[in-house]
Motif scaffolding. Structure first.
Motif, PDB file in Angstrom:
ATOM      1  N   ARG A 293     -13.169 -31.299  19.225  1.00  0.00           N
ATOM      2  CA  ARG A 293     -13.207 -31.379  17.805  1.00  0.00           C
ATOM      3  C   ARG A 293     -12.212 -32.323  17.274  1.00  0.00           C
ATOM      4  NH1 ARG A 293     -13.820 -25.332  17.393  1.00  0.00           N
ATOM      5  NH2 ARG A 293     -13.253 -25.404  19.424  1.00  0.00           N
ATOM      6  N   PRO A 294     -12.208 -32.815  16.167  1.00  0.00           N
ATOM      7  CA  PRO A 294     -11.424 -33.600  15.476  1.00  0.00           C
ATOM      8  C   PRO A 294      -9.881 -32.782  15.383  1.00  0.00           C
ATOM      9  CG  PRO A 294     -13.417 -33.916  14.209  1.00  0.00           C
ATOM     10  CD  PRO A 294     -13.566 -32.783  15.258  1.00  0.00           C
ATOM     11  N   PHE A 295      -8.923 -33.497  15.589  1.00  0.00           N
ATOM     12  CA  PHE A 295      -7.455 -32.967  15.561  1.00  0.00           C
ATOM     13  C   PHE A 295      -6.650 -33.908  15.071  1.00  0.00           C
ATOM     14  CE2 PHE A 295      -3.751 -30.296  16.837  1.00  0.00           C
ATOM     15  CZ  PHE A 295      -4.231 -29.080  16.333  1.00  0.00           C
ATOM     16  N   LEU A 296      -5.721 -33.570  14.094  1.00  0.00           N
ATOM     17  CA  LEU A 296      -4.468 -34.561  13.628  1.00  0.00           C
ATOM     18  C   LEU A 296      -2.926 -33.808  14.027  1.00  0.00           C
ATOM     19  CD1 LEU A 296      -3.895 -36.841  11.588  1.00  0.00           C
ATOM     20  CD2 LEU A 296      -3.832 -35.095   9.975  1.00  0.00           C
ATOM     21  N   LEU A 297      -2.377 -35.252  14.646  1.00  0.00           N
ATOM     22  CA  LEU A 297      -0.766 -34.529  14.759  1.00  0.00           C
ATOM     23  C   LEU A 297      -0.024 -35.166  14.005  1.00  0.00           C
ATOM     24  CD1 LEU A 297      -1.015 -34.939  18.846  1.00  0.00           C
ATOM     25  CD2 LEU A 297      -0.941 -32.972  17.629  1.00  0.00           C
ATOM     26  N   MET A 298       0.811 -34.582  13.564  1.00  0.00           N
ATOM     27  CA  MET A 298       1.596 -35.156  12.688  1.00  0.00           C
ATOM     28  C   MET A 298       3.175 -34.694  12.969  1.00  0.00           C
ATOM     29  SD  MET A 298      -0.128 -34.818   8.906  1.00  0.00           S
ATOM     30  CE  MET A 298       0.920 -36.054   8.069  1.00  0.00           C
ATOM     31  N   SER A 299       4.027 -35.804  13.088  1.00  0.00           N
ATOM     32  CA  SER A 299       5.182 -35.482  13.702  1.00  0.00           C
ATOM     33  C   SER A 299       6.398 -35.991  12.814  1.00  0.00           C
ATOM     34  CB  SER A 299       5.688 -36.040  15.158  1.00  0.00           C
ATOM     35  OG  SER A 299       5.281 -37.351  15.197  1.00  0.00           O
ATOM     36  N   ALA A 300       7.793 -35.674  13.015  1.00  0.00           N
ATOM     37  CA  ALA A 300       8.848 -36.206  12.196  1.00  0.00           C
ATOM     38  C   ALA A 300      10.082 -36.371  13.067  1.00  0.00           C
ATOM     39  CB  ALA A 300       9.099 -35.281  11.154  1.00  0.00           C
ATOM     40  N   GLY A 301      10.915 -37.210  12.740  1.00  0.00           N
ATOM     41  CA  GLY A 301      12.244 -37.515  13.126  1.00  0.00           C
ATOM     42  C   GLY A 301      11.968 -38.094  14.743  1.00  0.00           C
ATOM     43  N   ASP A 302      12.677 -37.242  15.573  1.00  0.00           N
ATOM     44  CA  ASP A 302      12.687 -37.748  16.854  1.00  0.00           C
ATOM     45  C   ASP A 302      11.567 -37.028  17.816  1.00  0.00           C
ATOM     46  OD1 ASP A 302      14.175 -35.235  17.009  1.00  0.00           O
ATOM     47  OD2 ASP A 302      15.695 -36.205  18.215  1.00  0.00           O
ATOM     48  N   HIS A 303      10.681 -36.258  17.046  1.00  0.00           N
ATOM     49  CA  HIS A 303       9.855 -35.637  17.867  1.00  0.00           C
ATOM     50  C   HIS A 303       8.395 -36.225  17.711  1.00  0.00           C
ATOM     51  CE1 HIS A 303       6.449 -32.068  18.040  1.00  0.00           C
ATOM     52  NE2 HIS A 303       6.976 -32.259  19.077  1.00  0.00           N
ATOM     53  N   SER A 304       7.935 -36.637  18.692  1.00  0.00           N
ATOM     54  CA  SER A 304       6.326 -37.108  18.609  1.00  0.00           C
ATOM     55  C   SER A 304       5.709 -36.862  20.126  1.00  0.00           C
ATOM     56  CB  SER A 304       6.513 -38.720  18.470  1.00  0.00           C
ATOM     57  OG  SER A 304       7.093 -39.228  19.556  1.00  0.00           O
ATOM     58  N   ALA A 305       4.711 -37.548  20.597  1.00  0.00           N
ATOM     59  CA  ALA A 305       4.303 -37.365  22.084  1.00  0.00           C
ATOM     60  C   ALA A 305       5.318 -37.790  23.006  1.00  0.00           C
ATOM     61  CB  ALA A 305       2.834 -37.752  21.704  1.00  0.00           C
ATOM     62  N   ALA A 306       5.693 -38.922  22.530  1.00  0.00           N
ATOM     63  CA  ALA A 306       6.689 -39.611  23.528  1.00  0.00           C
ATOM     64  C   ALA A 306       7.813 -38.631  23.860  1.00  0.00           C
ATOM     65  CB  ALA A 306       7.412 -40.752  22.708  1.00  0.00           C
ATOM     66  N   SER A 307       8.240 -37.453  23.126  1.00  0.00           N
ATOM     67  CA  SER A 307       9.271 -36.781  23.279  1.00  0.00           C
ATOM     68  C   SER A 307       8.772 -35.331  23.952  1.00  0.00           C
ATOM     69  CB  SER A 307      10.321 -36.353  22.209  1.00  0.00           C
ATOM     70  OG  SER A 307       9.725 -36.016  21.103  1.00  0.00           O
ATOM     71  N   GLU A 331      12.258 -35.049   8.838  1.00  0.00           N
ATOM     72  CA  GLU A 331      12.692 -33.904   9.945  1.00  0.00           C
ATOM     73  C   GLU A 331      11.664 -32.829  10.045  1.00  0.00           C
ATOM     74  OE1 GLU A 331      14.465 -33.575  12.569  1.00  0.00           O
ATOM     75  OE2 GLU A 331      15.669 -35.410  12.725  1.00  0.00           O
ATOM     76  N   HIS A 332      11.964 -31.829  10.860  1.00  0.00           N
ATOM     77  CA  HIS A 332      10.966 -30.704  11.216  1.00  0.00           C
ATOM     78  C   HIS A 332      10.498 -29.998  10.013  1.00  0.00           C
ATOM     79  CE1 HIS A 332       8.966 -28.017  13.818  1.00  0.00           C
ATOM     80  NE2 HIS A 332       9.405 -27.054  13.299  1.00  0.00           N
ATOM     81  N   PHE A 333      11.364 -29.701   8.964  1.00  0.00           N
ATOM     82  CA  PHE A 333      11.060 -29.018   7.890  1.00  0.00           C
ATOM     83  C   PHE A 333      10.696 -29.984   6.853  1.00  0.00           C
ATOM     84  CE2 PHE A 333      13.645 -26.194  10.271  1.00  0.00           C
ATOM     85  CZ  PHE A 333      12.924 -25.082  10.382  1.00  0.00           C
ATOM     86  N   SER A 334      10.451 -31.179   7.027  1.00  0.00           N
ATOM     87  CA  SER A 334       9.884 -31.913   5.871  1.00  0.00           C
ATOM     88  C   SER A 334       8.513 -31.425   5.655  1.00  0.00           C
ATOM     89  CB  SER A 334       9.656 -33.425   6.456  1.00  0.00           C
ATOM     90  OG  SER A 334      10.977 -34.121   6.458  1.00  0.00           O
ATOM     91  N   TYR A 335       7.873 -30.922   6.781  1.00  0.00           N
ATOM     92  CA  TYR A 335       6.323 -30.359   6.506  1.00  0.00           C
ATOM     93  C   TYR A 335       6.141 -29.042   5.961  1.00  0.00           C
ATOM     94  CZ  TYR A 335       5.127 -34.426   9.334  1.00  0.00           C
ATOM     95  OH  TYR A 335       5.009 -35.715   9.747  1.00  0.00           O
ATOM     96  N   THR A 336       7.205 -28.531   5.055  1.00  0.00           N
ATOM     97  CA  THR A 336       7.317 -27.453   4.376  1.00  0.00           C
ATOM     98  C   THR A 336       7.934 -27.681   2.964  1.00  0.00           C
ATOM     99  OG1 THR A 336       9.764 -26.643   4.871  1.00  0.00           O
ATOM    100  CG2 THR A 336       7.935 -26.277   6.678  1.00  0.00           C
ATOM    101  N   ASP A 337       7.701 -26.581   2.172  1.00  0.00           N
ATOM    102  CA  ASP A 337       8.390 -26.782   0.749  1.00  0.00           C
ATOM    103  C   ASP A 337       9.754 -26.908   0.884  1.00  0.00           C
ATOM    104  OD1 ASP A 337       5.902 -26.735  -0.287  1.00  0.00           O
ATOM    105  OD2 ASP A 337       6.027 -24.569  -0.645  1.00  0.00           O
ATOM    106  N   HIS A 338      10.394 -26.907   1.946  1.00  0.00           N
ATOM    107  CA  HIS A 338      11.892 -27.191   1.857  1.00  0.00           C
ATOM    108  C   HIS A 338      12.367 -28.564   1.669  1.00  0.00           C
ATOM    109  CE1 HIS A 338      12.758 -23.318   3.517  1.00  0.00           C
ATOM    110  NE2 HIS A 338      11.890 -23.110   4.463  1.00  0.00           N
TER     111      HIS A 338
END
Length: 401
Positions: A293-307, A331-338
Motif C-alpha cells: 500500500r502507499p507509503f511516504l518516507l520523509m528524511s532530514a539532514g544526513d539521514h535518508s535511504a542512502a545512509s 534535522e531529526h526534530f524538524s518533524y516535530t513542534d521543536h
C-alpha cells in the motif's frame, strides 16, 4: 554536540533517552532575561479545528511496563469543527509543569520561563462539522509526547481530516489522564529486546485505538470515564479510509501497524529508522517484508535511504506507491513542534541546529504540511496531486530522492 548518524541506527534515533533530553542535553546554562513567547503557526486549511481527549482502557491487556496495571491510553482527537470558543492549551497544566521542569533543567533556565500551557488553535468540545471524514492516526517518537505533533495534526484537521494522536503510556515523561492522574515514564534500560516490546506494544495500542474508534463511529462512547464526545464527532468518522503517520519510532510504528492491520490504508514515516539495531541488521518486519500500500518516507539532514540500511531493505521489498522526500537543511526534530519552539527560546542557533537544523522554521512547517496533506488527499480522497510529480518551486527546501 552535533547529532551524528549513529543516533539513527537504533530505533529511529530515540532508543536511549527521553526526547526532550536528546534535543537539549548539550545546551549550556544560560541566563534568560524574559520569558520566551511560545506558540505554533496557525493551520491554513479552510476549517476551524475542534479537539477532545479520549481515555481508553484495554481491560484485556496488561500494561507491559507497570506490573499489575491494565493498559490505559489517552488520545487527542482533532477534527473539522464549527467556529467559536477558547482554544485548548498545548499541554494540560500538570503535564506542562513536568515537561517544563525537565526541559528547563537541561536548558539551564528557570522552569517558569518554559510555559507549555500556551494556546493552540483547537477548541475543546466544539461541534464537529458534518460529512464523512477520513481518519489519520499519529504516533510520536519514543519518549515524545503526542503534543509535539500539534502543528501537523492541526493542519490535517483544518484540511478536513479527523486526526487521532496517541500517547504510548509510560514512554513520554508524563501522560496526564482526565482525572488528573500522572503516568510517568517507566521503560526499562534500552536493549534490542526492550525495543521490540516497545514496538509490539505500540502496534497493539494503535489497533486498540482503531477498535474504540469503531465504537465511537457506531454511536457508542468509548471514553472510560463516560465523558460525552463532542456533538457529531462519531458521525464524522469514515473508518473505511484510514491513514497513519509518525515521527521517528512513530514512523516505524506506522509501517509495522500497516503490516499487522489492513484497516490502515496508507502510511508515512517522518525520519524514523525501521531497525532495532542497524549494525547487526536487526530490522523490523516492515523492512523485511515491505508493504503493498502507499507509503511516504520523509528524511532530514544526513539521514535518508542512502545512509539507512533498514530503509534500503524496505525499498527493496516495498510493492506499493512510494515517494522519498528529504529536508537537507533540517534535522531529526524538524518533524516535530521543536522545529518552531526551540528557535523561540532565543538560544544560539549553533546550539539548536543539531536538533532542528538551519532551515527556516516557518518554511519547514509549511512544506511538511503541504506534502502530508497532498499525500493523504491523493490516497484517501483520490484527488490528483501534482506536488508529487517532482521538485516544487513553492517548496525548494524539499528534495526528491
Amino acid at each position: 554536540m552535533r547529532r551524528t548518524r549513529s543516533t539513527h541506527r537504533r530505533f529511529g534515533a530515540l532508543a536511549c533517552a527521553v526526547v526532550t533530553g536528546a534535543v537539549v542535553a548539550a545546551v549550556p546554562t544560560t541566563a534568560a532575561t524574559a520569558p520566551p513567547r511560545l506558540d505554533l503557526p496557525p493551520p491554513t486549511g479552510p476549517h476551524a479545528v475542534g479537539v477532545t481527549d479520549l481515555h481508553l482502557v484495554d481491560h484485556a491487556r496488561r500494561d507491559p511496563w507497570v506490573p499489575g496495571a491494565v493498559r490505559e491510553l489517552v488520545v487527542t482527537v482533532r477534527y473539522p469543527a464549527r467556529r467559536g470558543g477558547a482554544p485548548a492549551p498545548f499541554l494540560p497544566p500538570a503535564a506542562a509543569e513536568v515537561v517544563a521542569r525537565a526541559d528547563a533543567a537541561r536548558l539551564g533556565l528557570d522552569a517558569d520561563l518554559l510555559d507549555y500551557r500556551f494556546a493552540t488553535h483547537s477548541v475543546p468540545g466544539a461541534a464537529a462539522l458534518g460529512g464523512d471524514r477520513p481518519v489519520v492516526l499519529y504516533s510520536p517518537g519514543l519518549g515524545e509526547s503526542r503534543a509535539f505533533g500539534t502543528a501537523l495534526t492541526e493542519q490535517l484537521a483544518a484540511e478536513g481530516y479527523v486526526v487521532v494522536a496517541l500517547d504510548h503510556t509510560h514512554e513520554p515523561p508524563v501522560v496526564e489522564f482526565p482525572d488528573g492522574r500522572l503516568a510517568r515514564r517507566a521503560l526499562p534500560p534500552s536493549s534490542a529486546e526492550v525495543l521490540k516490546e516497545v514496538l509490539a506494544t505500540r502496534v497493539r495500542d494503535t489497533r486498540f485505538v482503531l477498535d474504540r474508534l469503531q465504537v465511537l463511529a457506531a454511536g457508542g462512547n468509548p471514553d472510560a470515564g463516560g465523558r460525552r464526545p463532542p456533538p457529531g464527532l462519531g458521525r464524522a468518522l469514515d473508518l473505511s479510509r484510514v491513514g497513519m503517520f509518525g515521527h521517528s519510532a512513530g514512523g516505524f510504528t506506522a509501517g509495522e501497524t500497516m503490516l499487522s492491520d489492513r484497516r490502515v490504508d496508507v502510511g508515512a514515516d517522518l525520519d524514523g529508522s525501521m531497525a532495532y539495531a542497524q549494525s547487526t541488521g536487526d530490522f523490523g518486519r516492515v523492512a523485511e517484508e515491505g508493504l503493498d500500500r502507499p507509503f511516504l518516507l520523509m528524511s532530514a539532514g544526513d539521514h535518508s535511504a542512502a545512509s539507512d540500511p533498514s530503509w534500503q531493505r524496505f525499498l527493496a521489498n516495498h510493492r506499493g506507491w512510494l515517494r522519498q522526500l528529504h529536508l537537507p537543511a533540517g534535522e531529526h526534530f524538524s518533524y516535530t513542534d521543536h522545529q518552531v519552539l526551540l528557535p523561540r527560546l532565543g538560544l544560539d542557533p549553533a546550539v539548536t541546529a543539531p536538533a532542528v537544523g538551519t532551515v527556516d522554521p516557518a518554511r519547514s512547517v509549511a512544506a511538511q504540511r503541504a506534502y502530508l496533506t497532498a499525500f493523504f488527499d491523493r490516497h484517501l480522497r483520490h484527488r490528483p496531486q501534482r506536488l508529487f510529480d517532482g521538485p516544487s518551486d513553492r517548496y525548494p527546501e524539499v528534495e526528491f530522492r
